[in-house]
Design a protein around this motif. Structure first.
Motif, PDB file in Angstrom:
ATOM      1  N   LYS A   1       2.650   5.946 -23.439  1.00 51.58           N
ATOM      2  CA  LYS A   1       1.852   4.841 -23.972  1.00 51.58           C
ATOM      3  C   LYS A   1       2.570   4.171 -25.132  1.00 51.58           C
ATOM      4  CE  LYS A   1      -2.507   6.712 -22.571  1.00 51.58           C
ATOM      5  NZ  LYS A   1      -3.090   7.965 -22.556  1.00 51.58           N
TER       6      LYS A   1
ATOM      7  N   LYS B   1       2.244   0.171 -27.459  1.00 50.67           N
ATOM      8  CA  LYS B   1       1.658  -1.165 -27.593  1.00 50.67           C
ATOM      9  C   LYS B   1       2.681  -2.171 -27.089  1.00 50.67           C
ATOM     10  CE  LYS B   1      -0.329  -4.412 -30.832  1.00 50.67           C
ATOM     11  NZ  LYS B   1      -0.647  -4.716 -32.227  1.00 50.67           N
ATOM     12  N   ARG B   2       2.323  -2.899 -26.048  1.00 50.62           N
ATOM     13  CA  ARG B   2       3.209  -3.903 -25.465  1.00 50.62           C
ATOM     14  C   ARG B   2       2.852  -5.261 -26.050  1.00 50.62           C
ATOM     15  NH1 ARG B   2       5.111  -1.977 -20.053  1.00 50.62           N
ATOM     16  NH2 ARG B   2       4.579   0.223 -20.007  1.00 50.62           N
ATOM     17  N   LEU B   3       3.874  -6.011 -26.419  1.00 55.02           N
ATOM     18  CA  LEU B   3       3.662  -7.293 -27.077  1.00 55.02           C
ATOM     19  C   LEU B   3       4.313  -8.430 -26.306  1.00 55.02           C
ATOM     20  CD1 LEU B   3       4.568  -6.337 -30.764  1.00 55.02           C
ATOM     21  CD2 LEU B   3       2.300  -6.512 -29.769  1.00 55.02           C
TER      22      LEU B   3
ATOM     23  N   ASP C   1       4.247 -11.138 -30.717  1.00 58.14           N
ATOM     24  CA  ASP C   1       2.823 -11.409 -30.717  1.00 58.14           C
ATOM     25  C   ASP C   1       2.630 -12.723 -31.473  1.00 58.14           C
ATOM     26  OD1 ASP C   1       0.317 -10.814 -29.825  1.00 58.14           O
ATOM     27  OD2 ASP C   1      -0.029  -9.136 -31.157  1.00 58.14           O
TER      28      ASP C   1
ATOM     29  N   GLN D   1       4.977   4.143 -32.420  1.00 58.07           N
ATOM     30  CA  GLN D   1       3.731   4.078 -31.662  1.00 58.07           C
ATOM     31  C   GLN D   1       3.874   4.653 -30.256  1.00 58.07           C
ATOM     32  OE1 GLN D   1       2.149   0.095 -31.721  1.00 58.07           O
ATOM     33  NE2 GLN D   1       2.379  -0.065 -33.931  1.00 58.07           N
TER      34      GLN D   1
ATOM     35  N   TRP E   1       8.360  -3.844 -25.126  1.00 65.66           N
ATOM     36  CA  TRP E   1       8.246  -2.661 -25.986  1.00 65.66           C
ATOM     37  C   TRP E   1       9.640  -2.138 -26.300  1.00 65.66           C
ATOM     38  CZ3 TRP E   1       9.935   1.938 -23.750  1.00 65.66           C
ATOM     39  CH2 TRP E   1      10.009   1.971 -22.355  1.00 65.66           C
TER      40      TRP E   1
ATOM     41  N   TRP F   1       6.910   0.064 -34.876  1.00 64.48           N
ATOM     42  CA  TRP F   1       6.597  -0.206 -33.478  1.00 64.48           C
ATOM     43  C   TRP F   1       7.071   0.955 -32.608  1.00 64.48           C
ATOM     44  CZ3 TRP F   1       8.927  -4.719 -30.139  1.00 64.48           C
ATOM     45  CH2 TRP F   1       8.131  -4.924 -29.017  1.00 64.48           C
TER      46      TRP F   1
ATOM     47  N   ASN G   1       4.918  -8.248 -21.926  1.00 64.94           N
ATOM     48  CA  ASN G   1       4.733  -6.801 -22.088  1.00 64.94           C
ATOM     49  C   ASN G   1       5.972  -6.091 -22.630  1.00 64.94           C
ATOM     50  OD1 ASN G   1       2.105  -7.005 -21.068  1.00 64.94           O
ATOM     51  ND2 ASN G   1       2.843  -6.818 -18.974  1.00 64.94           N
TER      52      ASN G   1
END
Length: 152
Positions: A92, A94-96, A25, A87, A119, A84, A117
């Motif tokens: 589901k 959080k894709r960074l 990110d 999560q 993960w 990470w 995207n």
């Protein structure tokens, strides 16, 4: 007389691979090693039944991206990998965006790999040895949905 290299062009030498940075990110992270920056086009084989040639036609198919593996030293109170990974709930996560940049001696970008995207799919903690004399290294393997390369 030995050649001291002063007459050779500075653009002829390949760039060393030991100076790089990784951003998850917008957060910069330090890694010892990054591997798996590969892309492949799968082949589609086809032959129709009345073809006079007894061989298949090969066409490019879907692109396939390899998982990227990153290794770093274990530091006290640094649990970013595990945070990470924790999560992940059902399907589901959080894709960074992840950006890996190869740097020149001045710290300028030479080549940039961008993962879309991303993960975590696997974390490997360090091995422990009572007689070991190495730094503790942990590994994260991430999957992604696209790899783009920008040459600087």
């Amino acid at each position: 007389m030995a050649d001291d290299g002063s007459s050779q062009s500075t653009t002829v030498w390949p760039v060393p691979k030991f100076y790089f940075e990784v951003k998850w990110d917008s957060q910069k992270m330090s890694f010892q090693e990054v591997s798996g920056l590969d892309i492949q086009s799968e082949e589609i084989k086809y032959r129709h039944g009345d073809s006079p040639q007894f061989s298949v036609i090969k066409m490019p198919g879907m692109k396939k991206f390899g998982n990227v593996t990153m290794k770093k030293g274990v530091f006290k109170d640094d649990n970013k990998f595990w945070d990470w990974f924790d999560q992940i709930k059902m399907n589901k996560i959080k894709r960074l965006p992840v950006t890996i940049t190869l740097l020149d001696e001045g710290g300028g970008a030479v080549m940039v790999w961008k993962l879309a995207n991303a993960w975590p799919t696997k974390i490997t903690g360090t091995d422990l040895k009572s007689e070991g004399n190495e730094v503790a290294i942990e590994t994260i393997e991430i999957v992604h949905e696209g790899l783009t390369i920008a040459l600087k």
